[in-house]
Structures are given as C-alpha cells and as structure tokens.
Write a protein that holds these residues in place. Structure first.
Motif, PDB file in Angstrom:
ATOM      1  N   ALA A  48       1.164  -1.137  -0.129  1.00 42.62           N
ATOM      2  CA  ALA A  48       0.444   0.391   0.196  1.00 42.62           C
ATOM      3  C   ALA A  48       1.208   1.602   0.084  1.00 42.62           C
ATOM      4  N   GLY A  49       2.441   1.263  -0.047  1.00 39.79           N
ATOM      5  CA  GLY A  49       3.196   2.154  -0.512  1.00 39.79           C
ATOM      6  C   GLY A  49       3.460   2.865  -1.189  1.00 39.79           C
ATOM      7  N   PHE A  50       3.076   4.406  -0.792  1.00 39.89           N
ATOM      8  CA  PHE A  50       3.554   5.503  -1.767  1.00 39.89           C
ATOM      9  C   PHE A  50       4.956   6.694  -1.619  1.00 39.89           C
ATOM     10  N   ALA A  51       5.548   7.250  -2.797  1.00 39.98           N
ATOM     11  CA  ALA A  51       5.729   8.358  -2.664  1.00 39.98           C
ATOM     12  C   ALA A  51       5.329   9.123  -3.194  1.00 39.98           C
ATOM     13  N   LEU A  52       4.851  10.692  -2.876  1.00 44.05           N
ATOM     14  CA  LEU A  52       3.877  11.478  -3.890  1.00 44.05           C
ATOM     15  C   LEU A  52       5.167  12.912  -3.197  1.00 44.05           C
ATOM     16  N   ARG A  53       5.599  13.755  -4.673  1.00 46.79           N
ATOM     17  CA  ARG A  53       6.268  14.469  -4.563  1.00 46.79           C
ATOM     18  C   ARG A  53       6.086  15.965  -5.263  1.00 46.79           C
ATOM     19  N   HIS A  54       5.725  17.446  -5.131  1.00 44.59           N
ATOM     20  CA  HIS A  54       5.422  17.836  -5.152  1.00 44.59           C
ATOM     21  C   HIS A  54       6.086  18.869  -4.730  1.00 44.59           C
TER      22      HIS A  54
END
Length: 286
Positions: free
Chosen positions: A34-40
């Motif tokens: 269920a892991g995610f990386a989000l970048r902005h």
C-alpha cells in the motif's frame, strides 16, 4: 507467482529534476503493497511505506509466511528531504518498525498516524515530538500539503475504547491535487458519499479482495477490483490506481489479471503500477 523485479532507485531527492517539469503535477511512485511516495516541489510524502523485511522473520514457518515477492524499491536510509510519513493503521506492512528509524537518518519528517495507534507508533521509533495523531473527520495542514482523515473498514469499522478509529484513510491535498488513499479498506455504509464530498482527483485503492480463510487466520482483507470500480464511479472519482498486491503470495492479486479485467473500462482512467515507476497526477477541472 509474480516474477521478482530488480530493485530500483527512486529519484526522490528534492534536488533531482522534477520528472514532469511542471508546477501543476504531483509525481507518485508505488513503493509496493500500500506504499506510495508523493512529491510536489520540495514536499515529499510517504504513505504506508513497508521497506524492510521484518515480517519474514516474524511469520517464518507459519501458515502465512510473509516472504517479500518484490524487493524494496528504495533503501529507507537513503531517503533525503522527506517531509512526512503517513501511516493509515498499525499493521506492520503500513507502520514499519524496520523502516521508521532509518527514514529519520537523513530527514526529520513528521509522522501522521491514527491517534488510536499513537503509542504503537512511538514504540516503533516515532519521536513523540514528530507524531501527529488524527481521527476521522479531522484535518491537519502543514506547508505544502493538507491531510483529511476518513474512516476505513479493515474489514470492519473499528474503534478503540475512546471511540477513535483504528483504521483510517487519508485525502491528501498536494500541488492542488486531491488524492484519496483508503488505507486497507472494504466497503462500508456512506463511504462513497463521504469520498464524493471531498472532490477527489485520484483514488489509490487496495484491490486484493478478502475471504473467510484469510480473515479466519488473522488477515483481514480489502476491496475487490469490482468494488473499487464501484466506489470511484459512485463517488465521481475519475482516476484509479490499484495496489496491495505483489508483496506476499498469500495475500495478493495478479497484475496481468487486473489489467485484463480493466481493459474494457473506458469511463475511469486506471493504472496498475509498476514498482518504482514514476507517474503523475493533475487536478481535474471543476
């Protein structure tokens, strides 16, 4: 069984050029399970990163051995510039005691966790001063992002002795995009109305399903793919990313079968992600 993929290095250092090169997109990477990386911009969030192999030792020789099918796509001690880690609940593949200390070795992230599991978070290495406890209906805002907590049913809505939810989902607003990560979740009454009210642009949903055998042996399950599609359609969410597969052989779905089932879906933009592959999300015009 899925073929094991090669470990990859994610360009998650904030100094790395933005893969899309625009200000109006959020870049995501699937970290497995269920892991995610989000970048902005300079904001880097991890959601439910299971980046160790501690469960293999815990369950070795038992009915459901937790042997990784895919290696971690990133070494937690290599991560720099990490803004926050969001854990939807206290199960180890979502609140990883094998990774939490190392995610702090080169960053000073906040850790957003269910308030009902705050003591568990501290016992797994989260500094109390960096812990943000939340319950359903609450919002936390920091520079670069905002998080709204919603209930999750894994497989049921469950509260502690103080009426606080043990399992949460999060709607994350980052870069003008609203991303719904349901946490481990099965359908529950009022779910699609709640998600609809939050104007979600993209849903990250677990689609490995559930059954009596797993539940009877301590492994509660999640949405089926059909249930995930029904949720995003009913809630008016235009994009779906399927996850919670490819980690443990006893609790997975096959990506080829998911893609085959989705091949005829033309009213929802969908993705069955590859480990470590970058993709982008933008806000839907409203």
């Amino acid at each position: 069984m899925l073929e094991q993929e090669m470990s990859v290095t994610l360009p998650i250092d904030p100094g790395f050029p933005h893969p899309a090169g625009t200000e109006d997109e959020v870049v995501l990477w699937w970290l497995g399970q269920a892991g995610f990386a989000l970048r902005h911009g300079q904001t880097l969030l991890f959601i439910d990163p299971y980046l160790s192999d501690v469960l293999a030792d815990k369950y070795r020789g038992r009915l459901f051995p937790h042997t990784r099918m895919q290696p971690p796509p990133v070494n937690p001690s290599d991560v720099v510039g990490l803004t926050a880690v969001l854990c939807t609940h206290g199960h180890t593949d979502h609140m990883d005691l094998g990774a939490i200390p190392y995610l702090q070795s080169r960053s000073d992230p906040l850790f957003v966790v269910p308030r009902a599991e705050a003591s568990k978070g501290v016992s797994r290495g989260i500094p109390p001063a960096r812990l943000v406890g939340m319950d359903a209906g609450e919002t936390f805002e920091a520079p670069g992002y905002r998080v709204t907590a919603v209930p999750a049913a894994h497989e049921e809505l469950t509260e502690d002795a103080y009426g606080q939810n043990l399992f949460l989902g999060y709607v994350i607003e980052i870069g003008g995009v609203r991303i719904y990560h349901s946490g481990d979740c099965a359908p529950y009454p009022g779910q699609h109305q709640l998600v609809a009210s939050l104007d979600v642009d993209l849903a990250l949903l677990p689609v490995n399903g559930r059954d009596a055998h797993r539940r009877g042996n301590g492994v509660p399950g999640n949405l089926t793919l059909d249930e995930g599609l029904a949720l995003v359609r009913a809630a008016g969410v235009p994009r779906l990313v399927c996850h919670h597969w490819g980690m443990f052989a006893f609790n997975t779905a096959h990506p080829a079968q998911l893609r085959a089932q989705l091949a005829s879906v033309d009213d929802i933009e969908w993705r069955v992600p590859s480990l470590g592959e970058a993709f982008t999300a933008t806000a839907v015009g409203r």
